[in-house]
Each structure stands twice: as structure tokens, then as C-alpha cells.
Design an enzyme around this catalytic site. Structure first.
Site, PDB file in Angstrom:
ATOM      1  N   GLU C  60       9.962   1.521   6.641  1.00  0.00           N
ATOM      2  CA  GLU C  60      10.594   2.231   5.692  1.00  0.00           C
ATOM      3  C   GLU C  60      12.052   2.511   6.322  1.00  0.00           C
ATOM      4  O   GLU C  60      13.069   2.824   5.629  1.00  0.00           O
ATOM      5  CB  GLU C  60      10.015   3.696   5.429  1.00  0.00           C
ATOM      6  CG  GLU C  60       8.822   3.483   4.601  1.00  0.00           C
ATOM      7  CD  GLU C  60       7.542   2.842   5.148  1.00  0.00           C
ATOM      8  OE1 GLU C  60       7.517   2.456   6.251  1.00  0.00           O
ATOM      9  OE2 GLU C  60       6.576   2.380   4.088  1.00  0.00           O
ATOM     10  N   HIS C 129      -1.185  10.423   0.099  1.00  0.00           N
ATOM     11  CA  HIS C 129      -0.652   9.666  -0.972  1.00  0.00           C
ATOM     12  C   HIS C 129      -0.627  10.725  -2.145  1.00  0.00           C
ATOM     13  O   HIS C 129      -0.566  10.549  -3.445  1.00  0.00           O
ATOM     14  CB  HIS C 129      -1.666   8.766  -1.734  1.00  0.00           C
ATOM     15  CG  HIS C 129      -1.778   7.445  -0.774  1.00  0.00           C
ATOM     16  ND1 HIS C 129      -2.677   7.231   0.105  1.00  0.00           N
ATOM     17  CD2 HIS C 129      -1.128   6.374  -0.951  1.00  0.00           C
ATOM     18  CE1 HIS C 129      -2.624   6.043   0.930  1.00  0.00           C
ATOM     19  NE2 HIS C 129      -1.702   5.235  -0.006  1.00  0.00           N
TER      20      HIS C 129
HETATM   21  C1  TPP Z   1       4.003   3.407   6.656  1.00  0.00           C
HETATM   22  C2  TPP Z   1       3.377   2.862   5.560  1.00  0.00           C
HETATM   23  N1  TPP Z   1       4.154   2.129   4.483  1.00  0.00           N
HETATM   24  C3  TPP Z   1       3.598   1.869   3.242  1.00  0.00           C
HETATM   25  C4  TPP Z   1       2.221   1.955   3.247  1.00  0.00           C
HETATM   26  C5  TPP Z   1       1.284   1.262   2.200  1.00  0.00           C
HETATM   27  N2  TPP Z   1       0.573   0.239   2.666  1.00  0.00           N
HETATM   28  C6  TPP Z   1      -0.827   0.305   2.759  1.00  0.00           C
HETATM   29  S1  TPP Z   1      -1.432  -1.058   3.506  1.00  0.00           S
HETATM   30  C7  TPP Z   1       0.162  -2.038   3.279  1.00  0.00           C
HETATM   31  C8  TPP Z   1       0.127  -3.250   3.997  1.00  0.00           C
HETATM   32  C9  TPP Z   1      -0.313  -3.286   5.242  1.00  0.00           C
HETATM   33  O1  TPP Z   1      -0.218  -4.630   5.721  1.00  0.00           O
HETATM   34  P1  TPP Z   1      -0.914  -5.111   7.012  1.00  0.00           P
HETATM   35  O2  TPP Z   1      -0.406  -4.252   8.240  1.00  0.00           O
HETATM   36  O3  TPP Z   1      -0.847  -6.618   7.307  1.00  0.00           O
HETATM   37  O4  TPP Z   1      -2.451  -4.851   7.018  1.00  0.00           O
HETATM   38  P2  TPP Z   1      -3.530  -5.427   6.000  1.00  0.00           P
HETATM   39  O5  TPP Z   1      -3.578  -4.455   4.692  1.00  0.00           O
HETATM   40  O6  TPP Z   1      -3.299  -6.641   5.555  1.00  0.00           O
HETATM   41  O7  TPP Z   1      -4.978  -5.243   6.642  1.00  0.00           O
HETATM   42  C10 TPP Z   1       1.097  -1.120   2.972  1.00  0.00           C
HETATM   43  C11 TPP Z   1       2.354  -1.550   2.470  1.00  0.00           C
HETATM   44  C12 TPP Z   1       1.344   2.602   4.321  1.00  0.00           C
HETATM   45  N3  TPP Z   1       0.078   2.650   4.297  1.00  0.00           N
HETATM   46  N4  TPP Z   1       1.813   3.138   5.311  1.00  0.00           N
END
Ligand code: TPP
Ligand code: TPP
Ligand code: MG
Ligand code: MG
Lengths: 325, 378, 325, 378
Positions: C60, C129
Site C-alpha cells: 500500500e 475488513h
Molecule cells: C496489507 C494487505 N493488503 C492486502 C491484503 C488483501 N490480501 C489478502 S491475501 C492477499 C494476497 C497475498 O498473497 P501472498 O502473500 O502471495 O500469499 P498467498 O495468499 O498466495 O498465500 C491480498 C492482496 C491484505 N490481507 N493485507
């Protein structure tokens, strides 16, 4: 007892707490050999070594995120943010973790972390060495917030903060770091969380304030007394969350008139909550409006900071208006 | 370039650009097997099966409207290899997609379902969704903002070293999390302070809809570790033996030498991001089908059969056993009551400040009023 | 005119603005092929390509810092933060830059950046959320803040936001994304910054609210009318900074009684400022206290969110109390 | 390790671990000289002299209590080599220690002093201390929070590419700033989006009292660039010719190929951090004296004398000329009036919202009241 200033009092508090409990560690940018840019941690590295007096890389997010880990494992970190104006990179760690881990974990974990930092204006520090962001922390929910107005309180409050089992934002008004001297005992004393103090008695007006504004308010009160014959009672909140509502109510029972003075911008400064609380729960105590003398709703300027900050004339003016009721 | 500059030499770079593996996707041995007895080999499989079955059940309960949201771990079960070498006093900061991790740490299916349903026995008292943890298992509940836990883990590891404990910390996070400031700060602190922390990045190629290529141009996540002065390696994350072996080495090194370590677990998210996601919008079924053949259970089962540790029918029986086991548990937990109405007033602070006391009073009055107005109390 | 929901209205606003002005770009996590997790940007990548509909890495801080650069060079970025609960990593960029660059540069540079994000509770989203952090942005100084309560306003306000030459925080109450449908013209219309709207007329009480709470307040007003015979006037602020003080004052001139309803925690929620402002400047309009029905001063819970958020009973209760004056 | 994985090969790693230089600390030629005419060579020197003299004057004015604070640039004057290759339409995000940069961009000594004194002609209208910038020169005023400008520069570069402009962006920051989330996010975005931005990290070995070793365990800052997929090089940052040459290449590459580039300028902060600092608390005078022999002006003067571009007495004369020049300007600017009292109400927004209008009214009244109470209006 010798008179010492706030920097020395804070240093004394840290030293005593570190001697008392070896779980207390301090960390931050330049707090080791340099002793902090205001010298609050001066000499600690010689006494306690660099594993307990930890110079950090230049990232506030890192300082707070890492400190949360220290606290989770049972240490009692006191993290310095060099100026509170630089804390915002850490805001996610503060808002989403420092303040929320007890809740998130259903009470299984807690974060006994003190974030201490110089705040507020008055040293020609410009936009990013002068701000008063206490509102942001108070609204966060899950953080205690303190701001002392002199050496004695600074020592006692910092000790209280270090011993609490919940996170504390400890704000130090830097403009009075070295200006005010008081007798500060070498003993172990604390100041109760959530207790304000009447620093000037008076029956006409209740003036609620904190930090460096306590001193401006006192000066204004003297002038007001001289010129208008009005007796101002001044409350120094000391703890900003939870604030001492009882002290305010008791005073209002005498005076019926309320003025709040703070450096932070007016809109949603803590003054708005104090006012709204009294109107909501104790409107019958009031003769008239509640007024606020505050920083303006602009960024903190370098030019004319003394005019930006609450000053005697503006407090005088507000008091005159209140006395019309 | 063979000279060594602060740990940067050819070999250390190679470790971050290659892919360490022991068994291939058919279960054939292609590397150095660790010296493990049959029961340990079996345990790894059992945890993976439990994770998969539990995942299926959580998906089912979500479809039935009982669970709000679930982040499937299909394809990433080999993470159990990373945590198995840990001791109970070691600390773990899991990710939200780590069912196997919770199980290895000792949390059982019932507690996981209590949590998912946030019923009266929820250890986290209804605070947030899709997160798991419990102090009993030295497993800190995951913050939902991605990556927040990384610097926490480094702080815990520092405290372990400071207090002269014989423990280490392990922290899991995804490939997406490596873009966050938390990753950068956490790894930098670990590199500077030399603390016993093992970073496990579950690089499943996707962060919701963002593919690895769009997340970073780093040649690998492991390579990133080098710039923090951290020994790093890329491992075939669908090879549970490789994960186990590398993690064992990392844990031992961290424990003995108080040194940080980064493991990139190269894997693939076979399911949707969460039950709220619709992957058909951004990736082809063909890609998923292609990746299916690398999934960790089948290959490990083949290996175990080859080793004589397991038979096909034992494997099927194991699956069925846990399926039925969870079915029973699901019935039980669905019948438990909810948390008290005022649960959220507690655990903000150790003691309620006056404003929360006042508000709690008002809250209780409002519940009465709701009843008298004939409104439903949730 | 067909009835559409808020997601569709926002999508329409973005599409129209992108067609009108090719300096308008959108960016954020998963806003491209995925169309955003709530589908607000759905289909835009097909129309405008991935250079204008930019999927970002997961940071962000990066999204906002980068968007500030886009804006400095003259583009008009609309940055999506996937949930406002994740904005805090970017808080330094927002607080120290997005809100301060015009000031820092003596007016030479400006940042026409819209940060839009789903906010508020009601979807069982738990701690991260569901939050309503508008106070933090309002207190920052240098940011406009908006929150629509329905599709028509959403489209008009978003267009206004995109065309302003100053930064805007645009908060979208996600619980009503798909619940409320309205006729939304395909024309180009905007809604003036700083103008609220009376969404229900009444002579007894002025109820000030915004976002999803507009709808709860309306339901409560109907019940109150039925059971107590009290006529509630409801003001939907729409713009939270600067808020429409004139509309509130005009209404209070009729009613003399004020209630504020918001989801954010009570202490230093915007309600406190609205209350403090009226007491400071227009105390004579009031018959009694100003009450607030708000989220409690705790983190937003997963369990019992409906009880955490303002509900009909609490609004009813506050109105009954106010009618005692 | 000669295979190429996303730009990681032996040569690219070597560039980040070596130190590129053209003239050594005596002014001897030890590398490939760029092909520059005498007047360009001279200009580089002149800018460095102007930066040094101005630095001395700012320190003097600070000691006299006229300037609140100053961050000395002694030892880092070779940064002028980095900006000289830029065109007026290119954008620069300078750091706070970059007097030479401001001068090269066209800001003159008078404007810099107006700024330092925040008098009536201050282009930034008294907003903050120790920062400089002006839209006329496409130079954005530096945010005081270290590193904030890094992602801004990447955004500007993206916009340049998006709008098909022939321009590039350059951004300066210190070694300390590389620990911040802004650095991590900024470089990652640049790597992913391939935009024409040149990162110049002035690694002066210290971040106030924190030495490079305690800031990071990366073998170099340049090495860090590789994990973002950015071509990177470490340059002797006290060698203005090396800085000029590498920057020219980087700028050309960025302009033509729309590619990011990272230059680590290896230098040393010879002065205090700012005039508010006391370096004796954390580093030895001996270290400073030792580093003094690497300072950039002397060696470049020797080189120019050797090349016949300059004589010793011309060099001395140049110094004196600027010294006197600034003396005159200092007198002039010290006599200018201050900014209007209500200056800070403006430039918050394009138009004053009602609350600021109300507050401005109250403010003006309060000024009157101050006078009538006999209080000093600042
Ligand atoms: C700071 C933040 N931004 C956005 C989100 C929304 N979000 C939840 S999981 C995710 C993707 C995470 O990807 P990754 O770190 O590769 O983990 P994965 O879900 O693939 O295990 C996002 C964008 C969040 N939880 N926290
Ligand atoms: C975010 C932030 N934290 C702390 C500070 C206080 N501070 C000002 S300069 C500085 C050190 C910067 O070091 P470096 O980036 O190496 O730049 P240098 O001063 O050496 O040129 C610090 C800690 C700041 N300005 N911003
Ligand atoms: Mg992923
Ligand atoms: Mg430096």
C-alpha cells in the site's frame, strides 16, 4: 534535592527501570553512542551495553514491528521514534498490531511496549519536527496515551508506562525538554494512569490542557487575572487516554465554563472529544459554549510557528468570550 | 566472481537460483534422502493428509454457510516439512494458509473448527476470520494485513538470544508479502542483529490475481535474502522431504549459531485465493491442471510406497479415517453455543478504562431494549 | 432508466472519467484482470489496457507513493486500497506527502489523487475488513474525505473527486455495495464537494450520519415515528471534510436536538467534532445534550458485529433520551 | 555461475561489488576518461566549488543564528556529476544534502539563501526547513521523512513513459534511506514497470550516528538493486568524472530504453550530520582525517591542472570570487522582509474550506488583540 530538566528526568527513569528489571530494553535510531538526538538515552549504552541499548536501522516500521516481537516474548521494550513526525511508516504496525494483538489473540498475548517520542512545536522545527498527532493514537483503540508537562511527571509517568501490561504512546513536548527544571526525587515513584492534576486553582473557568500548553495557559491565566479579574482553573491531563473525566467534571461543577487548549489541529483534536463528552453526559453543568484554542487546521508551518500555536492572546480572547455567559 | 564479499560467493548465489529437491514429481529419488525412520516418514504424510482433509471440510462448511471464509491450502501441504523439526518451545508465526502447520504444532481439528466457526470455545474469542494461533503451542495468531508478522518474529528471535534461550523462531508468509515494508524491515533487522529466525516464504506463484512476475523482478525470493546478509535457499516446496531436510539444517544452524535463514518454498496455489475469490477471471484452468501433477501428496505417497512405509490401501484408509473423524467433529462443533454478546469489550486492555465501562453498561441496556422492541439479538 | 447498484455506479463513473480524460488512470492490487475483489474496476482493463489499469505489487505504501508521483506529473490517478484496513502501511505517504505536498512546495505542486477504498462493517469481515477510519484522514489536514450512501451519490461524488485538484479519500461502505439500487443516469453529473443532503425531513430531531448508517437511521426513524410519534430529520453528510455545517445549523434551527450516528469508535469519531463545533459556535440552538450512537471504543470484532455497530435499538434509545429535553 | 537468470550474471554482480573510478585520490587517471571538452570539465569543477562555498556560508549563517539548521554537504560535492547529464525537462528529486544539485538545476545562491532564511522571497513559503526545490527547475522539494521521495520519482517516471515523453527522472537519497519501506516499494515498482528512473544512493557511510555496517549487511547498496531487476553499479562517489560518466550512461539508457538504473555513490560525510549534531559522540576525528584525503575537490583540481584546464591560482581565484559573491548576497537577503503572517493558511488546498476561512478570521482578530495586549507579534 537538585533541580533537573525533563531530559534528565526521563534518562533517570529509564536508567532506574533498566536497573530494576533486565527485561527493559531501549531501542531506536541513534539512541546508542549518540544518546538520542535530544540525549534522553545518553550514557545508557555504557551502563547496559549494546544488546540492551539497541541502535536500529532507519525504519520506524522496523523499530515498532521488531519491538512488538520483543514484547511478545516478555521483554519490556521502550522504543524511541526520533520525532513523532516520523512514526507514520510504523502506523500499520501500531494500529493493526501494537494496539490489536491482545484483542486478536483473545487475550492470550499482550504487548507491553512503550513508544516514546518528542512531539509538538516551538523549536522552529517546521512541518516534520513539530506535530501533535495524539488524536490518531487515541482514536486507534487499544493504546494508552500520555504527555507530561514537566520533569517530575515525566519520570513518574514513564515508569508507569513501562510497567503497564498494555502498549503506551508516550509523547514528550520537546520545546520544554530543557526549559523547565524541577526537583525530582531519585526514588521509585509512579503516577497513576488516567489521573490529571490541577496546576492552578480558580473558580471561574475550567481550562483543560496538557504538555507545553500547560505553561502558556498559566501565563495567560495570570494576565487574565490581572486584566479581567477572572480566576482560571487549569487541569493538566497528563494521560490523554483514558483522560481524567472526574477531575474535569468536579472543576466544572465550580466554574460552569470550559476552555480546551491544545497544539494539535482543531478539527478532531482531543478537544473535540472532551467537549462532546461533557455535552453528552454533563450538559447541565455548562453556562454556555465550550471553546477551543488550538493549532489551526493546516500543516505545521516553519514560518510564524508562534502564531500557528495557541498563544496568550488567543487564550485571553476565548476566556473573555466565555465570561460573557 | 569467486571472491567472497560478506557471504556473497558463487555457491551462495547458486543456492538461491537453483531448486533443491530430493524426490521428483513421480516420487523418484533425485537427491540426498535424509536419514529418517519409517514412523517419521509416515508422520509427515499423515499431517499432509490431515491438512488436505481438513481443507476439504472447511470448504464444505463454507459452502454450507457455516464458515465465513476459508483460504484453501491445496497444493501447499508440504509446509508441514518446515515445522516438523521445531521443538515445542520454539515459536511459530504461521500464515493464514497453513492448516498443516497448526496441526503439527499440536492444534487439533476440533480447535481449528471452533476457531473457524468462532463458537464459545474459540480460543481467539471471535476477533477475526481465517486466522489461527494459540499460546499453548507457541503459535502467534496471524495478523490479516499481509506480512505484519515478519518483524514480530525477528523481535521474538532477538529476545530469545538476549535471554540466552535455546529456542528459535519460524515465520511463514507468501510471495506477495515480500513486497511489503514489513518484509524489508524484518529481514534487514535479522541480518543486522544475527538472530535465530527462519523465514519461510511460501512462493505459490500468485498473490490473489497477481502473478510472481508482476510482483517482483527478482530472479527468486531466495536471492532477495542475500541482500540482507541472510543465508538463503530455494527449495522445491512440493517435496516434503526437501522441505524437511532444509528446514532441519536451518533450524539447527539458527539454534546453534544464532543465525537467520531464508527458505523459499517454491510451490503452487492449486485452489482459489479464498472462498471469496474467482480465479477463472485471471488464470487458465489449463495452468492449474498442468501444475496439478507437481502436487505434494501424490509424489510423497509414491515414495513411501516405494520405501515400503505405506501401501496404497493404507493411504486410502488414512484419508477415509480422517474424513470421518472430521465429520464427527463438525457435528459436535456445530452444536456448540456462541460467544457471549459482550465478548468484544474484553481483551482491549488488561482492565476496562472508564469509557469502556460506560459503554459496556449502555451496551447491556441496549440488549434489553432490543428484546423489548422485538428486535432480534444476533 | 435502469436501476443499478453502487459497484456498477462506481464502475460507470470510472469508465466515463477515463473516456473523458486520458490522464485518468486506475491502479491497485488485483484491479486488472480480477476487476478488484468487489469488481468496482471490472472490465476496465479490456477497455483501457494494462498501462492505464495497473495491477500493483502488494504494498500500500508503494501504491500511494507511486500514485503521488503520477499525480505530480499531471496524471489523475485513482488508487484502490483493497480494504481501507490495509491503508496504514501507506500512512506516512498519505500524511506526510499526499496531504502536504501543496503546502510543502508553497503551492507549486499539487496532488490530484483519489484514494478509493471499501470501508466499514456489516459483512462479517472481522477486525481487518470492517473498519471506519475516516477520523484519521479528517484530522490529517490537507485531505478531502467523502463517503456516499448510495449508487447515485457514489457516481457523482467520485467524478467530483477525480476532478478536484487536491487529494481525496473516497470511502465506500461495502455492506451496501450491492444492496441498494437506484436510477443512475448515464450522463455526466457531479455532486458538489462539501454538500450534504436531507434524506428524511422532520421537525423534532436532527440526526447526522453518513454511509451505510443512513439506512439504519432511516429504519430507526420509522420505528421511532410509529412508537413515539417523533419526527426525525436525517442528514446524509456525503462529504466528511469539509462537512456541510450550514445544513446542520438550518436543521437545528427547527429541531434544537442533535444526534450523530457513525460506525467508527466513539472517542474522536467525527461525531465528536460535529458536536464540539455546534457547542462552540451555536450552543444557543440546543435544547439539551448532543448524543452520539457509534461503534464502541474497541477493535472491530468478528463475533457479534451487528451488536458492535449502531443499531436500531441504540438509535431509538438515544432519540427517546433527547426527547426528554 | 555464468548462466543468466533475469539479468543476474557474473558481470552484473561484479559491477555492484567493485568500485568504478576514473581518477584516484591524487587526481591520477586510473580509468577510461569520458570525452569532454575543457569548458564542460571546468563547469563540473565550478559547481563543486560553488557548492562548497555555499555550504561554508550556510554554516556561518547558522552559527550567527540566521539559519535554523543546515545539513553540510562537505565531501559529497561530486553529486554534481550525477545531475549534469540531465535536461531541463527531466525531473529531479534531490536529497536535503544536495547543494550542488540545486545549483546545477539552475537555482542560484540567492534563491537558496531566501529559502534557508524563509524570507519574503522563499519559493516554498516557509513550509519546512533544510529543503529546497522549485517547479521552474523541475526539482521537487524534498520531504523531510527520509526516503519518501523514492516512490514519487518512480511514479513520475511512469507518467513520463505513459505520456510518451522523452524525459527521465533522477532521485537522490542516503544509505540510511535504503532501510525504509519507501526504498523497497519504489525500487520494486521501478523494476516491475520498467520506467526511466535513475536512483542515486549517496552512501556516505553514516546515517547520523549509525554506520553502514549497522544499517544493513548487504555487501553494497548497488547489490541491492539486483533483487529488483535493476541494473546497478557502485561508483567512487568522490570522483566527479566517474559520477558524470556513469550517470550519462544511465540517463541515456533510461531515456532510450525506458529502463531503471541504480547508482551507488560511495562517498563520505566529512561534516556533522546537521548543525544540530555532535559527531564526536560516535566517530573518531582520526577516521574523518583519514577520509579527508579522498575528498572530491582536491583530486579533481589536480586532474584539471594536469589536463591544463585550470591553474592553481585560477582555482583559488574561483573560490574567492564565489566567497565574495555570496557575502554580497547574504547581506542582501538578510535585509529582505519576512513572509506574511497568515502565510500558512494558504496552500493547504486550492481554495480555503469554510473552517479555514473561519480560522483565518479568528487569526486576524488575534493579531489585533496581541497588539492591544502589548504582546509581540512574531
Ligand atoms: C496489507 C494487505 N493488503 C492486502 C491484503 C488483501 N490480501 C489478502 S491475501 C492477499 C494476497 C497475498 O498473497 P501472498 O502473500 O502471495 O500469499 P498467498 O495468499 O498466495 O498465500 C491480498 C492482496 C491484505 N490481507 N493485507
Ligand atoms: C523517516 C525518518 N526518520 C528519521 C529521520 C531523522 N533523520 C534525519 S536524517 C537521518 C539520517 C539519514 O541518513 P542517510 O539516509 O544516510 O542520509 P545522510 O544524512 O547520510 O545524507 C535521520 C535518522 C527522518 N528525517 N526521517
Ligand atoms: Mg502467493
Ligand atoms: Mg548517509
Amino acid at each position: 534535592m537538585p533541580q533537573i530538566n525533563m531530559v534528565e528526568a526521563l534518562n533517570m527513569a529509564l536508567r532506574e527501570e533498566m536497573e530494576r528489571d533486565d527485561r527493559v530494553v531501549v531501542l531506536g535510531e541513534d539512541i546508542g553512542r549518540r544518546g538520542g538526538v535530544f540525549l534522553v538515552t545518553d550514557g545508557l549504552i555504557d551502563l547496559f551495553g549494546e544488546e540492551r541499548v539497541i541502535d536500529t536501522p532507519l525504519t520506524e516500521l522496523g523499530i515498532i514491528g521488531f519491538s512488538i516481537g520483543l514484547a511478545l516474548y516478555g521483554l519490556r521494550p521502550v522504543a524511541e521514534i526520533q520525532f513523532i513526525d516520523f512514526v507514520y511508516e510504523a502506523f500499520d504496525q501500531i494500529y493493526s498490531n501494537m494496539a490489536r494483538i491482545r484483542f486478536r489473540s483473545g487475550g492470550m498475548y499482550n504487548v507491553p511496549l512503550v513508544l516514546r517520542s518528542p512531539c509538538c512545536g516551538g523549536i522552529k522545527g517546521g512541518m516534520h519536527h513539530s506535530q501533535s498527532p495524539e488524536s490518531l493514537f487515541i482514536h486507534t483503540t487499544g493504546l494508552y496515551v500520555m504527555m507530561p508537562s514537566g520533569p517530575y511527571d515525566a519520570k513518574g509517568l514513564l515508569k508507569t508506562a513501562i510497567r503497564l501490561n498494555d502498549p503506551v504512546i508516550f509523547l514528550e513536548p520537546k520545546s520544554i525538554y530543557r526549559v523547565i527544571k524541577e526537583e525530582v526525587p531519585e526514588d521509585d515513584y509512579t503516577i497513576e494512569l488516567g489521573k490529571g492534576k490541577i496546576v492552578r486553582e480558580g473558580g471561574d473557568i475550567t481550562l483543560v490542557t496538557w504538555g507545553a500548553m500547560v505553561h502558556i495557559s498559566k501565563q495567560a491565566a495570570d494576565i487574565v487575572k490581572e486584566k479581567l479579574g477572572v480566576e482560571v482553573e487549569i487541569i493538566d491531563l497528563r494521560t490523554l487516554y483514558p483522560y481524567d473525566k472526574d477531575l474535569i467534571i468536579d472543576s466544572l461543577e465550580k466554574t460552569g465554563r470550559m476552555l480546551i487548549v491544545h497544539e494539535a489541529p482543531k478539527t478532531l483534536g482531543l478537544g473535540s472529544e472532551l467537549s462532546a463528552y461533557i455535552v453528552e453526559e454533563h450538559v447541565d453543568l455548562l453556562y454556555g459554549p465550550i471553546l477551543r484554542v488550538t493549532g489551526y487546521d493546516t500543516p505545521f508551518p516553519l514560518a510564524h510557528e508562534k502564531l500557528y500555536m495557541p498563544n496568550i492572546a488567543r487564550i485571553y480572547n476565548a476566556i473573555s468570550k466565555l465570561m460573557e455567559y | 566472481m569467486s571472491r567472497i564479499v560478506r557471504g556473497i560467493d558463487e555457491a551462495s548465489i547458486e543456492k538461491t537460483l537453483g531448486i533443491y529437491r530430493i524426490i521428483d514429481e513421480e516420487g523418484n529419488i533425485v537427491g540426498d534422502e535424509p536419514n529418517l525412520d519409517g514412523s517419521t516418514l509416515y508422520k509427515l504424510y499423515e499431517y499432509m493428509v490431515r491438512a488436505r482433509v481438513l481443507d476439504e471440510w472447511l470448504l464444505k462448511l463454507q459452502r454450507l454457510g457455516k464458515v465465513a471464509i476459508h483460504a484453501p491450502n491445496l497444493g501447499q501441504e508440504a509446509i508441514v516439512g518446515a515445522v516438523t523439526p521445531l521443538k515445542p518451545d520454539d515459536w511459530v508465526f504461521p500464515s493464514y494458509r497453513d492448516l498443516g502447520v497448526y496441526l503439527v504444532r499440536g492444534m487439533d481439528e476440533e480447535e481449528i473448527l471452533d476457531r473457524a466457526l468462532y463458537n464459545q470455545d474459540d480460543p481467539l474469542k471471535g476477533s477475526d476470520f481465517a486466522i489461527y494461533g494459540n499460546r499453548r503451542f507457541n503459535m502467534v495468531p496471524t495478523p490479516v494485513p499481509v506480512g505484519n508478522q515478519i518483524p514480530h518474529a525477528v523481535g521474538v528471535a532477538y529476545a530469545m538470544k538476549y535471554l540466552d534461550r535455546d529456542s528459535v523462531t519460524m515465520v511463514m508468509f507468501g510471495d506477495g508479502a515480500t513486497s511489503r515494508g514489513d518484509f524489508h524491515a524484518g529481514l534487514n533487522f535479522a541480518g543486522v542483529y544475527r538472530v535465530p529466525v527462519i523465514f519461510v516464504c511460501e512462493n505459490n506463484q500468485w498473490a490473489i490475481s497477481v502473478p510472481f512476475d508482476r510482483q517482483t523482478r527478482s530472479p527468486s525470493i531466495a536471492f532477495r535474502g542475500l541482500v540482507y546478509g541472510i543465508e538463503s535457499i530455494r527449495v522445491d516446496g512440493n517435496d516434503v522431504l526437501a522441505m524437511y531436510k532444509i528446514a532441519s539444517e536451518a533450524v539447527e544452524k539458527a539454534r546453534k549459531e544464532k543465525e537467520p535463514y531464508l527458505i523459499e518454498m517454491l510451490t503452487y496455489r492449486l485452489g482459489s485465493h479464498t472462498t471469496a475469490d474467482d480465479p477463472s477471471k485471471y488464470r487458465s484452468e489449463e495452468e492449474v491442471n498442468r501444475m496439478m501433477k507437481y502436487e505434494p501428496l501424490k509424489r510423497y505417497r509414491n515414495y513411501l510406497i516405494f520405501k515400503g512405509v505405506l501401501t496404497d490401501s493404507e493411504a486410502n484408509e488414512l484419508y477415509r479415517r480422517y474424513y470421518n473423524y472430521i465429520e464427527d467433529i463438525a457435528k459436535k462443533v456445530l452444536n456448540k453455543g456462541g460467544l457471549p454478546h459482550d465478548v468484544f469489550f474484553h481483551n482491549v486492555f488488561e482492565k476496562l478504562p472508564w469509557n469502556l465501562q460506560d459503554q459496556l453498561r449502555e451496551f447491556r441496556e441496549s440488549l434489553e431494549l432490543m428484546k423489548s422492541l422485538g428486535l432480534e439479538v444476533d
